[in-house]
Design a protein around this motif. Sequence first.
Motif, PDB file in Angstrom:
ATOM      1  N   PRO A   1       0.791  -1.227   0.000  1.00 41.07           N
ATOM      2  CA  PRO A   1       0.000   0.000   0.000  1.00 41.07           C
ATOM      3  C   PRO A   1       0.830   1.287   0.000  1.00 41.07           C
ATOM      4  N   ILE A   2       0.358   2.255  -0.800  1.00 41.70           N
ATOM      5  CA  ILE A   2       1.007   3.564  -0.903  1.00 41.70           C
ATOM      6  C   ILE A   2      -0.016   4.622  -0.496  1.00 41.70           C
ATOM      7  N   LYS A   3       0.420   5.557   0.321  1.00 34.99           N
ATOM      8  CA  LYS A   3      -0.490   6.619   0.762  1.00 34.99           C
ATOM      9  C   LYS A   3       0.353   7.866   1.001  1.00 34.99           C
ATOM     10  N   ILE A   4       0.481   8.696  -0.032  1.00 32.62           N
ATOM     11  CA  ILE A   4       1.401   9.838   0.072  1.00 32.62           C
ATOM     12  C   ILE A   4       0.722  11.140  -0.365  1.00 32.62           C
ATOM     13  N   ILE A   5       1.272  12.239   0.109  1.00 27.55           N
ATOM     14  CA  ILE A   5       1.004  13.530  -0.525  1.00 27.55           C
ATOM     15  C   ILE A   5       2.345  14.078  -1.006  1.00 27.55           C
ATOM     16  N   ALA A   6       2.289  14.820  -2.114  1.00 26.17           N
ATOM     17  CA  ALA A   6       3.506  15.360  -2.710  1.00 26.17           C
ATOM     18  C   ALA A   6       3.351  16.871  -2.870  1.00 26.17           C
ATOM     19  N   PRO A   7       3.898  17.634  -1.947  1.00 23.06           N
ATOM     20  CA  PRO A   7       3.836  19.091  -2.072  1.00 23.06           C
ATOM     21  C   PRO A   7       5.082  19.609  -2.797  1.00 23.06           C
ATOM     22  N   GLY A   8       4.942  20.718  -3.525  1.00 22.92           N
ATOM     23  CA  GLY A   8       6.147  21.276  -4.135  1.00 22.92           C
ATOM     24  C   GLY A   8       5.891  22.324  -5.189  1.00 22.92           C
ATOM     25  N   ARG A   9       7.023  22.846  -5.695  1.00 22.25           N
ATOM     26  CA  ARG A   9       6.982  23.894  -6.709  1.00 22.25           C
ATOM     27  C   ARG A   9       6.860  23.291  -8.097  1.00 22.25           C
ATOM     28  N   CYS A  10       6.102  23.955  -8.963  1.00 21.47           N
ATOM     29  CA  CYS A  10       5.957  23.508 -10.344  1.00 21.47           C
ATOM     30  C   CYS A  10       6.135  24.720 -11.263  1.00 21.47           C
ATOM     31  N   PHE A  11       6.325  24.410 -12.564  1.00 17.50           N
ATOM     32  CA  PHE A  11       6.658  25.490 -13.500  1.00 17.50           C
ATOM     33  C   PHE A  11       5.920  25.310 -14.820  1.00 17.50           C
ATOM     34  N   ARG A  12       5.360  26.390 -15.293  1.00 16.25           N
ATOM     35  CA  ARG A  12       4.755  26.352 -16.624  1.00 16.25           C
ATOM     36  C   ARG A  12       5.051  27.644 -17.360  1.00 16.25           C
ATOM     37  N   PHE A  13       5.051  27.524 -18.675  1.00 17.50           N
ATOM     38  CA  PHE A  13       5.429  28.651 -19.526  1.00 17.50           C
ATOM     39  C   PHE A  13       4.276  29.640 -19.592  1.00 17.50           C
ATOM     40  N   ASP A  14       3.969  30.288 -18.481  1.00 16.60           N
ATOM     41  CA  ASP A  14       2.831  31.207 -18.436  1.00 16.60           C
ATOM     42  C   ASP A  14       3.310  32.637 -18.309  1.00 16.60           C
ATOM     43  N   GLU A  15       2.666  33.505 -19.044  1.00 19.15           N
ATOM     44  CA  GLU A  15       2.916  34.943 -18.883  1.00 19.15           C
ATOM     45  C   GLU A  15       2.310  35.347 -17.534  1.00 19.15           C
ATOM     46  N   PRO A  16       3.093  36.007 -16.639  1.00 16.59           N
ATOM     47  CA  PRO A  16       2.506  36.360 -15.344  1.00 16.59           C
ATOM     48  C   PRO A  16       1.359  37.368 -15.499  1.00 16.59           C
ATOM     49  N   ASP A  17       0.232  37.061 -14.855  1.00 11.44           N
ATOM     50  CA  ASP A  17      -0.846  38.037 -14.732  1.00 11.44           C
ATOM     51  C   ASP A  17      -1.513  37.806 -13.379  1.00 11.44           C
ATOM     52  N   ALA A  18      -2.710  38.331 -13.177  1.00 13.48           N
ATOM     53  CA  ALA A  18      -3.312  38.273 -11.844  1.00 13.48           C
ATOM     54  C   ALA A  18      -3.560  36.840 -11.376  1.00 13.48           C
ATOM     55  N   THR A  19      -3.777  35.914 -12.333  1.00 12.55           N
ATOM     56  CA  THR A  19      -4.085  34.539 -11.928  1.00 12.55           C
ATOM     57  C   THR A  19      -3.049  33.521 -12.401  1.00 12.55           C
ATOM     58  N   HIS A  20      -2.004  33.963 -13.124  1.00 16.65           N
ATOM     59  CA  HIS A  20      -0.991  33.030 -13.626  1.00 16.65           C
ATOM     60  C   HIS A  20       0.404  33.431 -13.177  1.00 16.65           C
ATOM     61  N   SER A  21       1.190  32.429 -12.848  1.00 16.87           N
ATOM     62  CA  SER A  21       2.589  32.663 -12.521  1.00 16.87           C
ATOM     63  C   SER A  21       3.388  31.498 -13.105  1.00 16.87           C
ATOM     64  N   PRO A  22       4.554  31.773 -13.707  1.00 19.22           N
ATOM     65  CA  PRO A  22       5.342  30.669 -14.272  1.00 19.22           C
ATOM     66  C   PRO A  22       5.839  29.703 -13.187  1.00 19.22           C
ATOM     67  N   MET A  23       5.802  30.130 -11.932  1.00 16.12           N
ATOM     68  CA  MET A  23       6.183  29.251 -10.819  1.00 16.12           C
ATOM     69  C   MET A  23       5.004  29.232  -9.861  1.00 16.12           C
ATOM     70  N   PHE A  24       4.582  28.046  -9.484  1.00 21.70           N
ATOM     71  CA  PHE A  24       3.430  27.935  -8.584  1.00 21.70           C
ATOM     72  C   PHE A  24       3.591  26.674  -7.730  1.00 21.70           C
ATOM     73  N   HIS A  25       2.625  26.415  -6.869  1.00 14.91           N
ATOM     74  CA  HIS A  25       2.764  25.306  -5.913  1.00 14.91           C
ATOM     75  C   HIS A  25       1.579  24.352  -5.992  1.00 14.91           C
ATOM     76  N   GLN A  26       1.895  23.081  -5.877  1.00 11.55           N
ATOM     77  CA  GLN A  26       0.842  22.064  -5.885  1.00 11.55           C
ATOM     78  C   GLN A  26       1.007  21.132  -4.698  1.00 11.55           C
ATOM     79  N   ILE A  27      -0.110  20.542  -4.307  1.00 10.37           N
ATOM     80  CA  ILE A  27      -0.032  19.368  -3.435  1.00 10.37           C
ATOM     81  C   ILE A  27      -0.889  18.297  -4.080  1.00 10.37           C
ATOM     82  N   GLU A  28      -0.282  17.151  -4.313  1.00  7.86           N
ATOM     83  CA  GLU A  28      -1.039  16.034  -4.867  1.00  7.86           C
ATOM     84  C   GLU A  28      -1.069  14.905  -3.851  1.00  7.86           C
ATOM     85  N   GLY A  29      -2.069  14.060  -4.003  1.00  5.57           N
ATOM     86  CA  GLY A  29      -2.164  12.904  -3.113  1.00  5.57           C
ATOM     87  C   GLY A  29      -2.335  11.649  -3.938  1.00  5.57           C
ATOM     88  N   LEU A  30      -1.868  10.522  -3.401  1.00  7.46           N
ATOM     89  CA  LEU A  30      -1.983   9.245  -4.107  1.00  7.46           C
ATOM     90  C   LEU A  30      -2.196   8.122  -3.093  1.00  7.46           C
TER      91      LEU A  30
END
Length: 339
Positions: A185-214
């Motif tokens: 059995p696996i039961k994890i959460i994965a928090p961290g920084r992620c990156f996408r080629f986004d032009e920064p505006d009020a709702t977008h940033s090329p660097m952002f944070h996620q938490i995923e669970g599995l």
Amino acid sequence: MKEQLLNIKENALKEINKYEKMDEIEKLRVKYLGKKGEITNILKGMGKLSAEERPVIGKVANEVRGEIEKAISDKKEEIKIIEKNEKLKAEVLDVTMPGKKIKIGKKHPITQMMDEVKYIFTGMGFKVAEGPEIETVFNNFDALNAPKNHPSRDMSDTFYIDENLLLRTQTSPVQIRTMKSAKPPIKIIAPGRCFRFDEPDATHSPMFHQIEGLVVDKNVTMAELKGTLDAFVKQLFGENTKTKFRPHNFPFTEPSAEVDVTCFKCKGKGCSVCKGEGWIEILGAGMVHPNVLKNCGIDPEEYSGFAFGMGVDRIAMLKYEIDDIRLLFENDMRFLNQF
Ligand SMILES: [Zn+2]
């Protein structure tokens, strides 16, 4: 000559008494006892004395020298004690003085939000897993069942380092790494920084944070996914928060859903935070696609799993009512001190 020596002694003792500084006393020592000092000068005349007188004068000279030496060393000790006391007096601590306030930093709102989410999930038995921000294209896309023509793989959406490496666009590769290296059995959460080629505006940033669970185990069902997320949002937003699952399409889960929660501000009536909807979308989730399990060496006939993910920046913005994501990364203390 004896007379002279006794005079010198008397003067010396007087002078020693008069001075209170170390360097002044040292000067006196040189003046009376030094190689060119007064006693030495007188003793130079000893040659003229008779054989009977010589030892008598020699004895007097030694006595005089001894007394002056002792007076000088006593005086030096005395000065040392006085200086020490003065130093202690100068350094005395006034406990009635008002203290200097020490500025203590605090956690960034994103970190606070991350900690809160981690706290809730670790309370449900999830372990925190981490992975590198520079990932292989395989872990970030192929293993997650993303078709070669998936729009997220485009050069204009992703920061590629070369054809095999990129800045991870999600924390999902941590799920892949975990499944490849650990048995269910696996039961994890994965928090961290992620990156996408986004032009920064009020709702977008090329660097952002996620938490995923599995979660991967035998007989894992969609009901458990719904129960887990329901318990999570109730702890994060309040006991009366409801969830709504809307069908969606992600390559890595089947079935997939987007998850809305009732607005924590207006409790579902409609307000500016939820744009009048009464619901806010905060999560993506689903049952792990059999291909993803297979890609990681886990038999989908034997095991099943669910996964979910959320944008930490978005949840922090909703919760703290921040209207521009760029504020989170400008490090303006006037902004940060509000949290
Ligand atoms: Zn609302």
